[in-house]
Design an enzyme around this catalytic site. Structure first.
Site, PDB file in Angstrom:
ATOM      1  N   ASP A 205      -0.894  -5.682  -0.083  1.00 35.64           N
ATOM      2  CA  ASP A 205      -1.175  -5.367   1.060  1.00 35.64           C
ATOM      3  C   ASP A 205      -3.031  -5.901   0.976  1.00 35.64           C
ATOM      4  O   ASP A 205      -3.394  -4.785  -0.252  1.00 35.64           O
ATOM      5  CB  ASP A 205      -0.760  -4.218   1.320  1.00 35.64           C
ATOM      6  CG  ASP A 205       0.642  -4.232   2.061  1.00 35.64           C
ATOM      7  OD1 ASP A 205       0.497  -4.950   3.056  1.00 35.64           O
ATOM      8  OD2 ASP A 205       1.019  -3.294   2.112  1.00 35.64           O
TER       9      ASP A 205
ATOM     10  N   GLU B 260      -2.018  -5.220   8.365  1.00 35.11           N
ATOM     11  CA  GLU B 260      -0.824  -5.395   9.515  1.00 35.11           C
ATOM     12  C   GLU B 260      -1.036  -5.554  10.708  1.00 35.11           C
ATOM     13  O   GLU B 260      -2.835  -5.524  11.213  1.00 35.11           O
ATOM     14  CB  GLU B 260      -0.737  -3.493   9.406  1.00 35.11           C
ATOM     15  CG  GLU B 260      -0.150  -3.414   8.287  1.00 35.11           C
ATOM     16  CD  GLU B 260       0.997  -1.855   8.281  1.00 35.11           C
ATOM     17  OE1 GLU B 260       0.295  -1.175   9.064  1.00 35.11           O
ATOM     18  OE2 GLU B 260       0.739  -1.576   6.683  1.00 35.11           O
TER      19      GLU B 260
ATOM     20  N   GLU C  39       9.034  -3.990  11.019  1.00 34.59           N
ATOM     21  CA  GLU C  39       8.947  -2.815  10.338  1.00 34.59           C
ATOM     22  C   GLU C  39       9.582  -1.960  11.368  1.00 34.59           C
ATOM     23  O   GLU C  39       8.993  -1.959  12.910  1.00 34.59           O
ATOM     24  CB  GLU C  39       7.952  -1.640   9.821  1.00 34.59           C
ATOM     25  CG  GLU C  39       8.300  -1.175   9.031  1.00 34.59           C
ATOM     26  CD  GLU C  39       7.934  -0.159   8.073  1.00 34.59           C
ATOM     27  OE1 GLU C  39       7.709   0.654   7.502  1.00 34.59           O
ATOM     28  OE2 GLU C  39       6.472  -1.637   7.398  1.00 34.59           O
TER      29      GLU C  39
ATOM     30  N   ASP D 133       0.500  -1.290  -0.137  1.00 31.87           N
ATOM     31  CA  ASP D 133      -0.602   0.009   0.389  1.00 31.87           C
ATOM     32  C   ASP D 133       0.967   1.521   0.190  1.00 31.87           C
ATOM     33  O   ASP D 133       0.352   2.637  -0.036  1.00 31.87           O
ATOM     34  CB  ASP D 133      -0.834   0.195   0.889  1.00 31.87           C
ATOM     35  CG  ASP D 133      -0.743   0.311   2.778  1.00 31.87           C
ATOM     36  OD1 ASP D 133       1.342  -0.050   2.677  1.00 31.87           O
ATOM     37  OD2 ASP D 133      -1.346   0.084   3.700  1.00 31.87           O
ATOM     38  N   SER D 134       2.321   1.139   0.261  1.00 28.58           N
ATOM     39  CA  SER D 134       3.298   2.638  -0.341  1.00 28.58           C
ATOM     40  C   SER D 134       2.783   2.542  -2.026  1.00 28.58           C
ATOM     41  O   SER D 134       3.453   3.507  -1.733  1.00 28.58           O
ATOM     42  CB  SER D 134       4.242   1.394   0.169  1.00 28.58           C
ATOM     43  OG  SER D 134       4.614   0.449  -0.536  1.00 28.58           O
TER      44      SER D 134
ATOM     45  N   LYS E 259      -1.445  -9.464   3.238  1.00 26.73           N
ATOM     46  CA  LYS E 259      -0.790  -9.338   3.793  1.00 26.73           C
ATOM     47  C   LYS E 259      -1.409  -7.835   5.504  1.00 26.73           C
ATOM     48  O   LYS E 259      -1.998  -6.954   4.255  1.00 26.73           O
ATOM     49  CB  LYS E 259       0.307  -8.427   3.269  1.00 26.73           C
ATOM     50  CG  LYS E 259       1.542  -8.001   4.852  1.00 26.73           C
ATOM     51  CD  LYS E 259       2.630  -7.219   4.372  1.00 26.73           C
ATOM     52  CE  LYS E 259       2.681  -6.236   4.119  1.00 26.73           C
ATOM     53  NZ  LYS E 259       2.559  -4.998   5.032  1.00 26.73           N
TER      54      LYS E 259
END
Length: 286
Positions: free
Chosen positions: A88, A120, A186, A49-50, A118
């Site tokens: 993501d 978070e 991270e 999602d970056s 993925k």
């Protein structure tokens, strides 16, 4: 895809088997050409999602939508033959309930062909990971600095220093025990990354978490040096494509202004030459 390429193709179980072995090579990709570029060298390609910050100019990942992730996932899928593609799940697409997470993850997998998603979060998202894994959705976890929680953290700060280390350890263990096949660590201290890697049963993928992890991931645009003013401590620039591109554009602009481009070799004559005919049939146009 050939039979040989099928054998080489990475899967979530193959990633899990690399725990403690040869480090996993992971990069992000958001487009077909970049996917083709990194595929021969990577075990995992993450459609992160970056993309919101890297390609869309957003100030954070929070504005990224499910539709954006699906679009970029479809583009990356076209460029991969052997790497495991993970996508993501964007902010707001999985936090409400395990059922919401499954509905959106199933859509992402069906529409992109990705093999995993993925998520978070640690202990708070463990139930959702367990729910997805039990229903055929492989999940990569992500703990430590989780960019979707940037407002909670008050910025992109190192996580897990001092007494806060136990929180990160608990999150990583929860993700592993819930059924994730790997977990991203991270922006955590090296000693903590080493400890977590030794305690969890699944591979750890570091980004700002030291070589103690079972693999590494970077945003491809960062390691290629496409952003001149973005230099986080944990990124090594392997080249400076941004500087090279800026220099090339400057030369192009100068040659256009001086009428040196297009030159004779770039111009079509009245009577077509064989090379001109070939170019005309190629279908290439601006």
């Amino acid at each position: 895809m050939s039979a040989t390429q099928n054998v080489r193709a990475m899967t979530p179980p193959k990633v899990a088997e690399r725990k403690g072995g040869v480090p996993l090579v992971c990069l992000t990709a958001y487009t077909t050409p970049v996917a083709r570029l990194v595929d021969p060298h990577c075990d995992v390609v993450l459609v992160g999602d970056s993309v919101g910050m890297v390609l869309h100019g957003l100030p954070s990942t929070l504005g990224v939508t499910l539709e954006m992730m699906i679009m970029h996932g479809q583009a990356v899928r076209r460029g991969l033959e052997q790497s495991l593609m993970i996508i993501d799940m964007p902010f707001g697409s999985y936090e409400e309930s395990p059922e919401q997470a499954f509905r959106n993850a199933a859509r992402v997998m069906a529409e992109t062909g990705c093999a995993a998603v993925k998520l978070e979060g640690g202990e708070t998202i463990a139930e959702t990971i367990r729910f997805l894994a039990a229903r055929g959705v492989p999940v990569m976890g992500h703990v430590g600095l989780t960019p979707q929680a940037v407002n909670t953290f008050g910025g992109y700060r190192v996580q897990g220093r001092g007494s806060d280390a136990e929180r990160i350890v608990s999150d990583a263990l929860a993700v592993s025990e819930a059924g994730a096949f790997a977990v991203v660590l991270e922006k955590v201290p090296e000693a903590l990354a080493r400890r977590i890697t030794g305690e969890v049963a699944i591979p750890t993928i570091g980004i700002g978490a030291s070589a103690a992890c079972d693999g590494q991931i970077l945003v491809v645009d960062d390691m290629l040096g496409l952003f001149g003013d973005f230099r986080p401590k944990f990124v090594k620039r392997y080249t400076e494509l941004g500087e090279a591109a800026a220099a090339a554009v400057a030369v192009y602009a100068r040659e256009v202004k001086e009428r040196r481009f297009p030159a004779a070799e770039h111009v079509f004559a009245d009577a077509p030459k064989p090379a001109d005919a070939d170019a005309s049939n190629s279908g290439q146009a601006a």
